[in-house]
Design a protein around this motif. Structure first.
Motif, PDB file in Angstrom:
ATOM      1  N   SER A 163      -4.435  -6.804   1.271  1.00  0.00           N
ATOM      2  CA  SER A 163      -4.087  -5.406   1.544  1.00  0.00           C
ATOM      3  C   SER A 163      -2.578  -5.259   1.540  1.00  0.00           C
ATOM      4  CB  SER A 163      -4.613  -4.973   2.913  1.00  0.00           C
ATOM      5  OG  SER A 163      -6.015  -5.024   2.945  1.00  0.00           O
ATOM      6  N   THR A 164      -2.135  -4.175   0.989  1.00  0.00           N
ATOM      7  CA  THR A 164      -0.726  -3.817   1.008  1.00  0.00           C
ATOM      8  C   THR A 164      -0.628  -2.424   1.591  1.00  0.00           C
ATOM      9  OG1 THR A 164      -0.318  -5.118  -0.969  1.00  0.00           O
ATOM     10  CG2 THR A 164       1.322  -3.466  -0.411  1.00  0.00           C
ATOM     11  N   SER A 165       0.335  -2.207   2.440  1.00  0.00           N
ATOM     12  CA  SER A 165       0.459  -0.881   3.035  1.00  0.00           C
ATOM     13  C   SER A 165       1.801  -0.270   2.682  1.00  0.00           C
ATOM     14  CB  SER A 165       0.279  -0.949   4.548  1.00  0.00           C
ATOM     15  OG  SER A 165       1.315  -1.699   5.131  1.00  0.00           O
ATOM     16  N   ALA A 166       1.798   1.049   2.632  1.00  0.00           N
ATOM     17  CA  ALA A 166       3.014   1.818   2.409  1.00  0.00           C
ATOM     18  C   ALA A 166       2.829   3.146   3.118  1.00  0.00           C
ATOM     19  CB  ALA A 166       3.252   2.047   0.927  1.00  0.00           C
TER      20      ALA A 166
ATOM     21  N   LEU B 147      -2.529   0.187   9.988  1.00  0.00           N
ATOM     22  CA  LEU B 147      -2.589   1.609  10.313  1.00  0.00           C
ATOM     23  C   LEU B 147      -1.913   1.906  11.649  1.00  0.00           C
ATOM     24  CD1 LEU B 147      -6.246   2.116   9.141  1.00  0.00           C
ATOM     25  CD2 LEU B 147      -4.204   3.087   8.048  1.00  0.00           C
ATOM     26  N   GLN B 148      -2.063   1.002  12.623  1.00  0.00           N
ATOM     27  CA  GLN B 148      -1.406   1.205  13.916  1.00  0.00           C
ATOM     28  C   GLN B 148       0.103   1.148  13.762  1.00  0.00           C
ATOM     29  OE1 GLN B 148      -2.983   2.009  16.984  1.00  0.00           O
ATOM     30  NE2 GLN B 148      -0.857   2.623  17.250  1.00  0.00           N
ATOM     31  N   ARG B 149       0.591   0.284  12.900  1.00  0.00           N
ATOM     32  CA  ARG B 149       2.034   0.202  12.661  1.00  0.00           C
ATOM     33  C   ARG B 149       2.555   1.514  12.082  1.00  0.00           C
ATOM     34  NH1 ARG B 149       3.518  -4.549   9.020  1.00  0.00           N
ATOM     35  NH2 ARG B 149       1.889  -5.393  10.331  1.00  0.00           N
TER      36      ARG B 149
END
Length: 64
Positions: A3-6, A55-57
């Motif tokens: 997973s990668t988040s942005a 998501l919490q970050r």
């Protein structure tokens, strides 16, 4: 699975559009992980445990 988040702050609402790799793409607005989990569960989907810290970050960043 990887997973990668942005986090992107958009000036207006945009539609979720996908090709055949994600025909059922959707935006899920939320103010807490519990709210998001309830919304996703209500439509028969699952919020993956590994995504919760990402998501919490994002929520923590937006609260600053």
């Amino acid at each position: 699975m990887a997973s990668t988040s942005a986090l992107y702050l958009l000036p207006t609402t945009v539609s979720a559009i996908a090709a055949d790799d994600a025909l059922d793409a959707n935006w899920w607005p939320f103010g807490s992980l519990d709210q998001l989990d309830a919304a996703i569960t209500a439509v028969g989907r699952t919020l993956y445990a590994a995504h919760r810290p990402l998501l919490q970050r994002a929520l923590d960043h937006l609260a600053k």
